[in-house]
Write a protein that holds these residues in place. Structure first.
Motif, short mmCIF file in Angstrom:
data_model
loop_
_atom_site.label_atom_id
_atom_site.label_comp_id
_atom_site.label_asym_id
_atom_site.label_seq_id
_atom_site.Cartn_x
_atom_site.Cartn_y
_atom_site.Cartn_z
N GLU A 1 18.68 9.07 112.60
CA GLU A 1 18.05 9.81 111.59
C GLU A 1 17.27 10.67 112.83
OE1 GLU A 1 19.58 9.00 108.46
OE2 GLU A 1 17.84 10.25 108.74
N PRO A 2 16.64 11.95 112.41
CA PRO A 2 15.72 12.60 113.54
C PRO A 2 14.76 12.03 113.75
CG PRO A 2 16.49 13.92 111.46
CD PRO A 2 16.98 12.70 111.16
N ARG A 3 13.96 10.88 112.97
CA ARG A 3 12.71 10.38 113.49
C ARG A 3 12.81 9.35 114.34
NH1 ARG A 3 14.26 8.10 108.41
NH2 ARG A 3 14.83 5.93 108.54
N GLU A 4 14.12 8.92 114.87
CA GLU A 4 14.49 7.79 115.75
C GLU A 4 14.47 8.46 117.25
OE1 GLU A 4 17.85 6.13 112.96
OE2 GLU A 4 17.80 5.29 114.80
N LEU A 5 14.63 9.97 117.22
CA LEU A 5 14.60 10.51 118.61
C LEU A 5 13.06 11.16 118.97
CD1 LEU A 5 18.01 12.54 118.30
CD2 LEU A 5 17.54 10.38 119.43
N ILE A 6 12.51 11.44 117.79
CA ILE A 6 11.01 12.10 118.12
C ILE A 6 10.21 11.04 118.76
CG2 ILE A 6 9.01 12.92 116.92
CD1 ILE A 6 10.82 13.73 114.62
N GLY A 7 9.45 11.50 119.80
CA GLY A 7 8.73 10.69 120.81
C GLY A 7 9.42 10.21 122.01
N LYS A 8 10.68 10.53 122.06
CA LYS A 8 11.32 9.94 123.27
C LYS A 8 11.27 11.02 124.38
CE LYS A 8 14.25 6.28 120.90
NZ LYS A 8 15.30 5.71 120.58
N LYS A 9 11.56 10.42 125.55
CA LYS A 9 11.55 11.44 126.65
C LYS A 9 13.05 12.18 126.54
CE LYS A 9 7.73 10.73 128.73
NZ LYS A 9 6.65 11.72 128.93
N CYS A 10 13.11 13.20 126.86
CA CYS A 10 14.34 14.17 126.62
C CYS A 10 15.49 13.59 127.75
CB CYS A 10 14.20 15.68 126.78
SG CYS A 10 13.61 16.38 128.15
N HIS A 11 15.02 13.22 128.95
CA HIS A 11 15.87 13.22 130.05
C HIS A 11 16.40 11.62 129.89
CE1 HIS A 11 12.27 10.80 131.71
NE2 HIS A 11 11.82 12.10 131.30
N ILE A 12 15.64 10.80 129.05
CA ILE A 12 16.16 9.53 128.97
C ILE A 12 17.17 9.74 127.81
CG2 ILE A 12 15.73 7.19 127.92
CD1 ILE A 12 12.80 7.34 129.10
N VAL A 13 16.98 10.57 126.73
CA VAL A 13 17.93 10.57 125.48
C VAL A 13 19.39 11.20 126.07
CG1 VAL A 13 18.19 11.66 123.43
CG2 VAL A 13 15.91 10.26 123.95
N PHE A 14 19.08 12.32 126.77
CA PHE A 14 19.99 13.10 126.94
C PHE A 14 21.05 12.63 128.20
CE2 PHE A 14 19.21 15.51 123.42
CZ PHE A 14 17.95 16.30 123.48
N HIS A 15 20.42 12.44 129.28
CA HIS A 15 20.83 12.09 130.58
C HIS A 15 20.83 10.58 131.11
CE1 HIS A 15 21.38 16.52 131.06
NE2 HIS A 15 20.02 16.55 130.64
N ASP A 16 20.05 9.64 130.35
CA ASP A 16 19.96 8.20 130.75
C ASP A 16 19.36 8.31 131.90
OD1 ASP A 16 21.07 7.22 128.54
OD2 ASP A 16 23.15 7.40 129.24
N ASP A 17 18.29 9.18 132.35
CA ASP A 17 17.60 9.22 133.71
C ASP A 17 16.12 8.80 133.34
OD1 ASP A 17 19.55 11.91 134.94
OD2 ASP A 17 19.97 9.74 135.03
N THR B 1 13.65 9.97 135.09
CA THR B 1 12.90 11.21 135.42
C THR B 1 13.73 12.38 135.16
OG1 THR B 1 13.59 11.29 137.55
CG2 THR B 1 11.32 9.93 137.02
N PRO B 2 13.19 13.72 134.98
CA PRO B 2 13.87 14.55 134.93
C PRO B 2 14.54 15.10 136.25
CG PRO B 2 11.49 14.95 133.86
CD PRO B 2 11.66 13.79 134.54
N ASN B 3 15.74 15.42 136.21
CA ASN B 3 16.64 15.89 137.35
C ASN B 3 16.22 17.37 137.82
OD1 ASN B 3 18.27 17.64 135.70
ND2 ASN B 3 19.39 15.94 135.20
N LYS B 4 16.63 17.67 138.99
CA LYS B 4 16.32 18.97 139.58
C LYS B 4 16.99 20.25 138.70
CE LYS B 4 16.10 17.45 144.37
NZ LYS B 4 16.61 17.51 145.74
N SER B 5 17.78 20.07 138.13
CA SER B 5 18.49 21.11 137.09
C SER B 5 18.06 21.00 135.98
CB SER B 5 20.16 21.11 137.34
OG SER B 5 20.23 19.69 136.91
#
Length: 793
Positions: free
Chosen positions: A334-350, A352-356
């Motif tokens: 559900e959308p609420r499960e993603l809100i508040g999370k770090k995008c680099h963790i959700v999308f890239h499993d990192d 910290t944000p990568n250089k790109s």
């Protein structure tokens, strides 16, 4: 005042429109009737001209001089006929009215009948009527350039007279009487148009009168309708407004404007009534406004969630603050499960944000940033675009991410690249095929010639070796045909075949190899399979390739094996599945996806070309089917082919299917012209055809062949298509123009059937052709067929 003014204006506009419509309709009807009557005049003139011309030719054939003249005298008396006359080729004198024609007939036949001289002028040079008209002079100039030109018609005397003139062409029977100037002249037929235009004017007046009456009655009807529909309701509304005005601005809560219709007048009355209800709805408007604001918000949310692209909004700390439904569905949450999370963790499993990181670039540049990303926690390729969101101070406070799944586009791009590679290879193969076919033709021709030579012991001793040369030439020819099949330069020659029979024949063909390699063949062929239209030899080639690959794999793996062949009719009865299963080592996934690429092979150098499965793929695709390969986890390889069931549409008619080599036509003495730029092919065909009884002449290119056609006649022409100088296609066009009777006697021999121009010419044309190299029996069969159809010269 206003009521009358509106009424008058509308009525005037309607009457004006009706009047214009009546005038336009009358004019169009007048012109249409005029055209129809003129077309009738043209038809009458054409029929009358044929009658007069027939009488003239009868006079000429029978040696008379009175039939045409009497016929024209009768026609001149018909109502509406202005003139019927024959004008000599000088464009001035009228024929058949003086003694010139009678004198010519007398000189030719020695006969002169007294009735021919009735009503004849005793002097020559009678000037015909209408010859000074400019239209006639222009037509005469055109006829002198081409006496076979089409008839001409025009109006003269200010459009009062319709004139039809037709050139009289020369005939063989005319030469004796017209040996000086030729039997050429002009037949002129003229009709008066007075009666026609009188009838048209009468009809026009009737149309106008009818239109005036229609306008009067229409105006009355429109006036009544205007009063009832427009001015009446407006007047009643004005009365209500005046009543409210007289009340000093007070609102009457009982009196309302009458709404008598749903048109603009009714809408005006409704709007006025709504205005009177403003005070009563004041309080309700605030509630309605809040409701609309809430509705707009819901519509925005609905629109945001209905967008199929993946959309998310991130703050400057890379926290996800909003996602649409497509984004949450991609993560199965559900959308609420993603809100508040770090995008680099959700999308890239990192952590910290990568250089790109595109979000970091957008925050730093304050501009839109786009990138293609495949390193995400969900499978696929994505094209991501980020946009900055600015706060009140003009600084970036958040970023909008829009991601589009381009996985299928990438797959299509790879397929297009593969198709381009296949097309490039096809061009290369076609070039090789063209270069091989010409020398192969020479080899085959000379070897067959020597094999058929009798008497000399030295030749007899080498016939066995020459026969081997011929067999190897046939083999090379088949290789070329296979390459062309891979390049899709030739369409399959299909007939109604049994798939089971082709499989059994293929096993019989490979029987020795299977037996010596300890391969056990298990046949599980469905009974009662319907026949389908396929190319027997091409399908056998596919089966040979698949069986050969399976045998090689099993022998290399275990010095033997088991090959199962199974056929199945699909549930809907529209397709036949052919499944080959072996117990070899199997094929890795990375090999399977490249298995049908040209020149891809896992065999050692020198043991495989990598073309077998590519050619098989092309053949099955040409038949409208598909082929796939996979390796189950239990081992071995499974190749599945699906072919559509195509019912027979009649016996295939093609040069390649001719098997009769007997000669139903006597060949001895038949003259044939061979045109080819290859000297070896010219010589071989010359020797072979001469031995069969033909009289052969040769030419090295098209222009040389055309020169020979000027000097000699031939029953047949054998010609190459691609030649230096004038090629076969250009030569064929010249033959069609200058020697049309020879068009169907041309047979093309070509080694190039891949070039687009050659392919279009052979497919769209009606000429006969053979592809090089070919057996002499096929050539003789085709020549017999052509001679049977058109005969020899």
């Amino acid at each position: 005042m206003y009521r009358r003014s509106i009424h008058s204006k509308i009525l005037i506009i309607v009457i004006a429109v009706l009047a214009i419509g009546v005038l336009v309709a009358s004019y169009r009807a007048f012109k249409s009737e005029e055209k129809r009557l003129l077309d009738e005049k043209i038809s009458s003139s054409r029929l009358l001209s044929r009658t007069v011309l027939s009488a003239i030719y009868v006079d000429m054939i029978e040696g008379r001089a009175d039939i045409a003249r009497r016929l024209m005298d009768i026609l001149r008396t018909e109502e509406g006929v202005e003139r019927v006359q024959i004008i000599r080729s000088n464009g001035r004198e009228e024929a058949f009215r003086d003694t010139k024609t009678i004198e010519a007939v007398r000189k030719k036949t020695g006969m002169l009948k007294p009735e021919w001289l009735e009503d004849r002028q005793q002097y020559d040079g009678i000037i015909a009527e209408g010859v000074d008209d400019k239209s006639f002079k222009d037509a005469l100039a055109s006829f002198k350039e081409n006496w076979s030109a089409e008839p001409v018609y025009y109006l003269e005397d200010g459009g009062r007279v319709f004139t039809y003139i037709q050139p009289i062409a020369e005939r063989p029977d005319c030469i004796a009487c017209h040996y000086k100037n030729g039997a050429r002249g002009i037949l002129m037929v003229s009709f008066s148009l007075d009666s026609m235009y009188a009838m048209l004017i009468k009809s026009r007046n009737q149309w106008v009168i009818t239109g005036i009456i229609a306008i009067i009655f229409g105006g009355i009807l429109v006036s009544v309708l205007i009063r009832r529909i427009v001015t009446g309701p407006v007047r009643k509304t004005i009365e209500v407004i005046e009543e409210v005005t007289r009340a000093g601005g007070g609102l009457s809560r009982t009196r309302r404007a009458e709404v008598s219709s749903n048109d603009e007048i009714g809408a005006l009355a409704k709007a006025f009534n709504s205005m009177l209800d403003i005070l009563e709805r004041r309080e309700a408007e605030n509630s309605l406004l809040l409701s609309k604001i809430e509705k707009s918000r819901n519509e925005w949310v609905t629109t945001f969630d209905s967008i199929q692209d993946l959309i998310s909004i991130h703050d400057n700390e890379f926290n996800i603050i909003r996602v649409n439904k497509a984004m949450s569905d991609k993560f199965n949450c559900e959308p609420r499960e993603l809100i508040g999370k770090k995008c680099h963790i959700v999308f890239h499993d990192d952590d910290t944000p990568n250089k790109s990181c595109v979000s970091k670039k957008t925050i730093g540049s304050c501009n839109r940033v786009g990138a293609e990303i495949d390193r995400v926690s969900i499978e696929g390729n994505f094209k991501v675009t980020t946009f900055p969101i600015f706060g009140d101070e003009g600084k970036v406070i958040a970023t909008v991410h829009i991601g589009r799944d381009v996985t299928q586009e990438k797959i299509m791009e790879q397929r297009l690249m593969h198709s381009e590679k296949m097309a490039s290879l096809g061009n290369l193969v076609a070039g090789i095929a063209h270069e091989l076919n010409n020398p192969l033709m020479g080899i085959m021709g000379f070897s067959q010639l020597l094999m058929e030579t009798a008497g000399e012991k030295k030749v007899d001793e080498i016939k066995d070796r020459l026969e081997r040369i011929f067999r190897e030439s046939i083999r090379a020819s088949k290789i070329v045909q296979n390459l062309l099949t891979f390049a899709r330069a030739q369409k399959p020659e299909r007939s109604l075949c049994s798939i089971n029979d082709i499989l059994r024949d293929t096993i019989a063909l490979r029987g020795y190899s299977l037996k010596t390699n300890n391969i056990k063949v298990v046949e599980d062929l469905a009974e009662g399979l319907p026949g389908t239209m396929v190319d027997y030899y091409q399908l056998q080639q596919v089966f040979v390739n698949i069986i050969g690959n399976a045998v090689d794999a099993m022998v290399a793996h275990r010095k033997g094996g088991r090959l199962e062949m199974r056929t199945v009719l699909s549930v809907d009865g529209k397709n036949i599945d052919i499944i080959f299963t072996d117990n070899g080592p199997g094929v890795p996934k990375e090999v399977v996806k490249n298995a049908f690429d040209p020149f891809f092979t896992t065999k050692e150098v020198g043991k495989g070309t990598g073309l077998g499965l590519s050619i098989s793929h092309g053949i099955i695709g040409e038949h409208g089917g598909w082929i796939e390969m996979n390796s189950p986890s239990t081992g071995g390889t499974v190749v599945t082919i699906e072919l559509p069931i195509v019912e027979s549409r009649g016996e295939v008619d093609g040069v390649g299917l001719i098997r009769d080599t007997e000669s139903p036509v006597v060949l001895r003495g038949v003259r044939i012209l061979v045109v080819d730029d290859e000297a070896s092919i010219r010589d071989a065909l010359s020797y072979i055809l001469s031995a069969k009884g033909f009289e052969v002449r040769t030419a090295s290119e098209g222009s040389e062949a055309l020169e020979l056609l000027k000097l000699e006649s031939f029953s047949l022409i054998l010609a190459d298509i691609k030649m230096p100088g004038m090629g076969g296609i250009e030569m064929y066009e010249f033959i069609g123009r200058d020697y049309p009777a020879m068009e169907e006697r041309v047979v093309f021999l070509t080694g190039d059937v891949f070039s687009e121009d050659v392919k279009d010419f052979l497919e769209n044309g009606s000429c006969n052709y053979l592809t090089k190299p070919f057996e002499v029996s096929r050539l003789l069969s085709l020549l017999n067929k052509v001679l049977s159809d058109v005969g020899s010269i």
